[in-house]
Scaffold this motif. Sequence first.
Motif, PDB file in Angstrom:
ATOM      1  N   LYS A  44       3.109   2.403   8.926  1.00 44.48           N
ATOM      2  CA  LYS A  44       1.911   1.925   9.620  1.00 44.48           C
ATOM      3  C   LYS A  44       0.945   1.331   8.603  1.00 44.48           C
ATOM      4  O   LYS A  44       0.678   1.916   7.548  1.00 44.48           O
ATOM      5  CB  LYS A  44       1.244   3.080  10.349  1.00 44.48           C
ATOM      6  CG  LYS A  44       0.135   2.670  11.271  1.00 44.48           C
ATOM      7  CD  LYS A  44      -0.363   3.855  12.070  1.00 44.48           C
ATOM      8  CE  LYS A  44      -1.394   3.400  13.074  1.00 44.48           C
ATOM      9  NZ  LYS A  44      -1.849   4.522  13.908  1.00 44.48           N
ATOM     10  N   LYS A  45       0.416   0.132   8.917  1.00 47.10           N
ATOM     11  CA  LYS A  45      -0.558  -0.516   8.048  1.00 47.10           C
ATOM     12  C   LYS A  45      -1.896   0.187   8.201  1.00 47.10           C
ATOM     13  O   LYS A  45      -2.326   0.479   9.319  1.00 47.10           O
ATOM     14  CB  LYS A  45      -0.762  -1.984   8.436  1.00 47.10           C
ATOM     15  CG  LYS A  45       0.384  -2.880   8.163  1.00 47.10           C
ATOM     16  CD  LYS A  45       0.029  -4.299   8.586  1.00 47.10           C
ATOM     17  CE  LYS A  45       1.217  -5.220   8.461  1.00 47.10           C
ATOM     18  NZ  LYS A  45       0.911  -6.570   8.940  1.00 47.10           N
ATOM     19  N   PRO A  46      -2.597   0.435   7.095  1.00 49.77           N
ATOM     20  CA  PRO A  46      -3.934   1.026   7.226  1.00 49.77           C
ATOM     21  C   PRO A  46      -4.922  -0.013   7.760  1.00 49.77           C
ATOM     22  O   PRO A  46      -4.821  -1.199   7.464  1.00 49.77           O
ATOM     23  CB  PRO A  46      -4.295   1.444   5.804  1.00 49.77           C
ATOM     24  CG  PRO A  46      -3.462   0.585   4.928  1.00 49.77           C
ATOM     25  CD  PRO A  46      -2.203   0.290   5.697  1.00 49.77           C
ATOM     26  N   LEU A  47      -5.872   0.433   8.569  1.00 56.22           N
ATOM     27  CA  LEU A  47      -6.855  -0.474   9.147  1.00 56.22           C
ATOM     28  C   LEU A  47      -7.808  -0.993   8.076  1.00 56.22           C
ATOM     29  O   LEU A  47      -8.085  -2.187   8.006  1.00 56.22           O
ATOM     30  CB  LEU A  47      -7.631   0.234  10.256  1.00 56.22           C
ATOM     31  CG  LEU A  47      -8.636  -0.602  11.010  1.00 56.22           C
ATOM     32  CD1 LEU A  47      -7.920  -1.748  11.727  1.00 56.22           C
ATOM     33  CD2 LEU A  47      -9.382   0.240  12.010  1.00 56.22           C
ATOM     34  N   LEU A  48      -8.313  -0.127   7.241  1.00 52.67           N
ATOM     35  CA  LEU A  48      -9.199  -0.518   6.147  1.00 52.67           C
ATOM     36  C   LEU A  48      -8.550  -0.131   4.829  1.00 52.67           C
ATOM     37  O   LEU A  48      -8.218   1.030   4.603  1.00 52.67           O
ATOM     38  CB  LEU A  48     -10.557   0.194   6.264  1.00 52.67           C
ATOM     39  CG  LEU A  48     -11.430  -0.210   7.436  1.00 52.67           C
ATOM     40  CD1 LEU A  48     -12.658   0.680   7.490  1.00 52.67           C
ATOM     41  CD2 LEU A  48     -11.839  -1.649   7.314  1.00 52.67           C
ATOM     42  N   ASN A  49      -8.379  -1.103   3.972  1.00 54.44           N
ATOM     43  CA  ASN A  49      -7.905  -0.796   2.634  1.00 54.44           C
ATOM     44  C   ASN A  49      -8.916  -1.343   1.628  1.00 54.44           C
ATOM     45  O   ASN A  49      -9.848  -2.065   1.994  1.00 54.44           O
ATOM     46  CB  ASN A  49      -6.494  -1.345   2.390  1.00 54.44           C
ATOM     47  CG  ASN A  49      -6.402  -2.831   2.631  1.00 54.44           C
ATOM     48  OD1 ASN A  49      -7.394  -3.507   2.787  1.00 54.44           O
ATOM     49  ND2 ASN A  49      -5.181  -3.337   2.660  1.00 54.44           N
ATOM     50  N   SER A  50      -8.749  -1.007   0.379  1.00 52.53           N
ATOM     51  CA  SER A  50      -9.745  -1.377  -0.635  1.00 52.53           C
ATOM     52  C   SER A  50      -9.843  -2.894  -0.807  1.00 52.53           C
ATOM     53  O   SER A  50     -10.937  -3.427  -1.037  1.00 52.53           O
ATOM     54  CB  SER A  50      -9.405  -0.712  -1.965  1.00 52.53           C
ATOM     55  OG  SER A  50      -8.134  -1.135  -2.417  1.00 52.53           O
ATOM     56  N   ARG A  51      -8.756  -3.598  -0.675  1.00 50.90           N
ATOM     57  CA  ARG A  51      -8.771  -5.057  -0.836  1.00 50.90           C
ATOM     58  C   ARG A  51      -9.612  -5.729   0.253  1.00 50.90           C
ATOM     59  O   ARG A  51     -10.374  -6.646  -0.010  1.00 50.90           O
ATOM     60  CB  ARG A  51      -7.351  -5.589  -0.813  1.00 50.90           C
ATOM     61  CG  ARG A  51      -7.273  -7.071  -1.111  1.00 50.90           C
ATOM     62  CD  ARG A  51      -5.850  -7.537  -1.108  1.00 50.90           C
ATOM     63  NE  ARG A  51      -5.230  -7.190  -2.379  1.00 50.90           N
ATOM     64  CZ  ARG A  51      -3.965  -7.422  -2.667  1.00 50.90           C
ATOM     65  NH1 ARG A  51      -3.180  -8.001  -1.786  1.00 50.90           N
ATOM     66  NH2 ARG A  51      -3.473  -7.084  -3.830  1.00 50.90           N
TER      67      ARG A  51
END
Length: 91
Positions: A35-42
Amino acid sequence: MSRYYCPFCSSRYQFHKTSSEGVLICGLCGDPLVKKPLLNSRRIIGAVAASAFLAPLLIMIIFVIKDLSKDKHPNNSDSLVLLNFEKSWII
């Protein structure tokens, strides 16, 4: 479905299947999808950088619109006399 991806296969050729246990698996290699994270650091750093460049532009546009909406009256006496003279003709 687009929130899931296979880390091993190319994103162009991925298609998803559901296993008999109800787990989403990759149609090409058979590995379980991640699952892709909704908010990532990039994304957070990109949003902060974009807002740092766009905020002055938006503030400038707001002040220009506010300045245009004000009714400006001339301050020198010659133009005030002309304004009063024009008003006397209208009445």
